[in-house]
Design an enzyme around this catalytic site. Sequence first.
Site, PDB file in Angstrom:
ATOM      1  N   ASP A  89     -45.081  44.195  51.529  1.00 30.01           N
ATOM      2  CA  ASP A  89     -44.450  44.748  52.948  1.00 30.01           C
ATOM      3  C   ASP A  89     -42.870  43.986  53.127  1.00 30.01           C
ATOM      4  O   ASP A  89     -42.315  45.251  54.253  1.00 30.01           O
ATOM      5  CB  ASP A  89     -45.275  44.242  53.478  1.00 30.01           C
ATOM      6  CG  ASP A  89     -46.654  45.020  53.021  1.00 30.01           C
ATOM      7  OD1 ASP A  89     -47.043  45.905  52.729  1.00 30.01           O
ATOM      8  OD2 ASP A  89     -47.874  44.702  54.581  1.00 30.01           O
TER       9      ASP A  89
ATOM     10  N   ASP B 224     -42.462  33.984  75.410  1.00 28.27           N
ATOM     11  CA  ASP B 224     -41.041  33.791  75.172  1.00 28.27           C
ATOM     12  C   ASP B 224     -40.189  34.899  74.140  1.00 28.27           C
ATOM     13  O   ASP B 224     -38.514  34.958  74.391  1.00 28.27           O
ATOM     14  CB  ASP B 224     -42.252  34.343  73.748  1.00 28.27           C
ATOM     15  CG  ASP B 224     -42.127  31.966  73.507  1.00 28.27           C
ATOM     16  OD1 ASP B 224     -41.961  32.103  74.384  1.00 28.27           O
ATOM     17  OD2 ASP B 224     -43.267  32.202  71.984  1.00 28.27           O
TER      18      ASP B 224
ATOM     19  N   ASN C  67     -34.291  34.326  65.755  1.00 21.25           N
ATOM     20  CA  ASN C  67     -36.000  33.936  65.961  1.00 21.25           C
ATOM     21  C   ASN C  67     -35.589  33.976  64.104  1.00 21.25           C
ATOM     22  O   ASN C  67     -36.017  33.638  63.199  1.00 21.25           O
ATOM     23  CB  ASN C  67     -37.089  34.613  65.780  1.00 21.25           C
ATOM     24  CG  ASN C  67     -37.899  33.086  66.959  1.00 21.25           C
ATOM     25  OD1 ASN C  67     -37.296  32.898  67.162  1.00 21.25           O
ATOM     26  ND2 ASN C  67     -38.612  34.161  67.537  1.00 21.25           N
TER      27      ASN C  67
ATOM     28  N   SER D 185     -43.248  34.210  60.825  1.00 21.44           N
ATOM     29  CA  SER D 185     -42.735  33.514  59.416  1.00 21.44           C
ATOM     30  C   SER D 185     -43.608  33.013  59.944  1.00 21.44           C
ATOM     31  O   SER D 185     -45.060  32.982  58.829  1.00 21.44           O
ATOM     32  CB  SER D 185     -41.618  32.785  59.068  1.00 21.44           C
ATOM     33  OG  SER D 185     -41.292  32.424  58.243  1.00 21.44           O
TER      34      SER D 185
END
Length: 285
Positions: free
Chosen positions: A171, A68, A141, A185
């Site tokens: 964070d 990917d 992305n 995500s």
Amino acid sequence: MIISVFPNLLNNGVEELSRKVFSVFSQLNADVYVSKSLSQLFADCNVLFDDDEKIMKMCDVAIAIGGDGTTLSVAKKAAEYDKYILGINAGRLGFMSGIEQDELDLLRNIVNEEFEVDERLMLEAEIVRNNQVLSVHQCLNDAVISRGNFARLIDISITSGGRNVSNMRADGVIISTPTGSTAYSMAAGGPVVSPEAECILATPICPHSLMDRSIIFSADKELVVKAHNDKMNLPVLTVDGEEAITLDNTSEVRIRVSKTKTKLIKLKPENFYEILNKKIIERRA
């Protein structure tokens, strides 16, 4: 038809797979171009060699061979030149790939121009300091604003249209496209969103408050993200897991939908939900 192939030779089996791809296109009488940096490796193949930039500009279709990450990187470059892109999976998941290694017979549909095009929304992230744009980045992305090297929470604010949306200690925060909703995500607890949707997602990373959750914005919104930390641990903007840019406490990141779209070639009838089940859910079972 001109096909430019971009193999990631760091992945196991990619050299052999690339040779099979070259052979298929040779039988279909397509002109295949590869980076001249690989000319010695593939000198015995029926392919042509030139600079990476040039073979992307001249091609009708760009093909990425790898995982990917490889498809993501090549797809972004293809989008710059408004080219079609197909990923051939030689990695672990291959969620963005159009076909698997055992489906090379489908490549004839490219030469015959018998394929659909799946247009994917992209984001544009600007780093701004004192009202001056320092750099602009395209994201397929996500754009991630996160803490520096030390394991300490940072303070993050998100505004849109001049109005406060969220203040959090975490964070970091992931601003993603629907395409990116199945990547970092999702790992951070964000929702899975069909790439057909036109929207922007904001998902906190390890938030201190249980009330901080993902927010979905319409595609016409511009988000302004600011992150604050001490001088010894400055926040970082990471674009698609590739570029990392250090931010200071006077910087802000403005994120909006890009005018550029990625054009993924679709050779199989599977829809997003079928791919989701096969690639993610079934593999976990």
